[in-house]
Enzyme design. Sequence first.
Site, PDB file in Angstrom:
ATOM      1  CG  HIS A   1      -5.471  -2.159  -0.373  1.00  7.77           C
ATOM      2  ND1 HIS A   1      -4.533  -1.867  -1.340  1.00  7.77           N
ATOM      3  CD2 HIS A   1      -5.220  -1.322   0.664  1.00  7.77           C
ATOM      4  CE1 HIS A   1      -3.762  -0.887  -0.916  1.00  7.77           C
ATOM      5  NE2 HIS A   1      -4.152  -0.537   0.300  1.00  7.77           N
TER       6      HIS A   1
ATOM      7  CD  GLU B   1      -2.519  -2.358  -4.262  1.00  6.84           C
ATOM      8  OE1 GLU B   1      -3.761  -2.276  -4.104  1.00  6.84           O
ATOM      9  OE2 GLU B   1      -1.721  -1.793  -3.519  1.00  6.84           O
TER      10      GLU B   1
ATOM     11  CB  SER C   1      -0.955  -0.033   1.200  1.00  5.97           C
ATOM     12  OG  SER C   1      -1.911   1.007   1.107  1.00  5.97           O
TER      13      SER C   1
END
Length: 327
Positions: free
Chosen positions: A303, A233, A116
């Site tokens: 995620h 992503e 992330s």
Amino acid sequence: MQKIRPQLLKSGDEIRVVAPSTGIKIIGADTRRIAKERFEAMGLKVSFGANTIDDNFDMMGSSSIEKRAADINEAFADENVKAIFTIIGGFNSNQLLPFLDYDLIKRNPKIVCGYSDITALLNGIYAKTGLIGFYGPHYSSIGMLKGNEYTIDCMKKVLFDGRGEITPSAEWSDDAWYKDQENREFVANDGWWILQDGEAKGELAGGNLCTYTLLQGTPYQPKFAKDTILMVEDCYYTFANDEEFLRDLQSVAQREDFVNVRAVLIGRFQKKSDISREKLAFIVNSIPQLRGLPIIANMDFGHTTPIATLPIGGKCEVSSKKIRVEW
């Protein structure tokens, strides 16, 4: 770029937990306990940065740049520490990049693992030093009670053995597991979405897309190697609509060195993103630079759970059947 490969993890090694973004206070006691027990079961010792404490949690849910950077620099300076795990992601790890001691990092290379917002940290360090980083679970990810066997198995293969084979998981989840470790919702995995078939080999690059684009035009953006496998992503709270993902991916595709990209891997979207295979295929088809490249989506990184561990700067071999990584 001259790459630096950290040592493989082995039983008896010490890992250091740090909070480059959101503070540790957000992580519950059960998650911390389970994660510690899991790492200890791998034969690893767990320690925490001096500033990675509950009290360091300001109005933004983080702490000062100085404290966060100090924990990372100190972890690299400590010869007993062999790997650095981030407690969780967040939004502001890019603030730390001018304050890291890159000469120290070069002299004391270690595994750094997280995902992330940690995209900024992994790529910034790679750009400045050549140290291969690992887009994989946070320390808190290992504290999930159920449903992360795939995550742990892949992490161990990549970090302990230096290589791994990535295949689709049997099932996945996108629930608030950190609020309720017992009552979980799992979805049968319908496999990878082969949006454009083909095979490719190259060096892995990328991470969380909206964070990755923050590095463009800075000294902390790695150049694409001659043969690059791009992985991207995004999460629902930044992926507000289809247009956001499209324009971010288009921005990356407009880099001059994008001609070196040989394939694109796309991590699974969260349920709130509301992205179907058909919609994603339309987005991909609307970006001219992606035409002719192998593109595989709905992969186990990002995620949702479980997540694979992927070496940024490591080798990657792509086909529609399996993906191999090695560093």
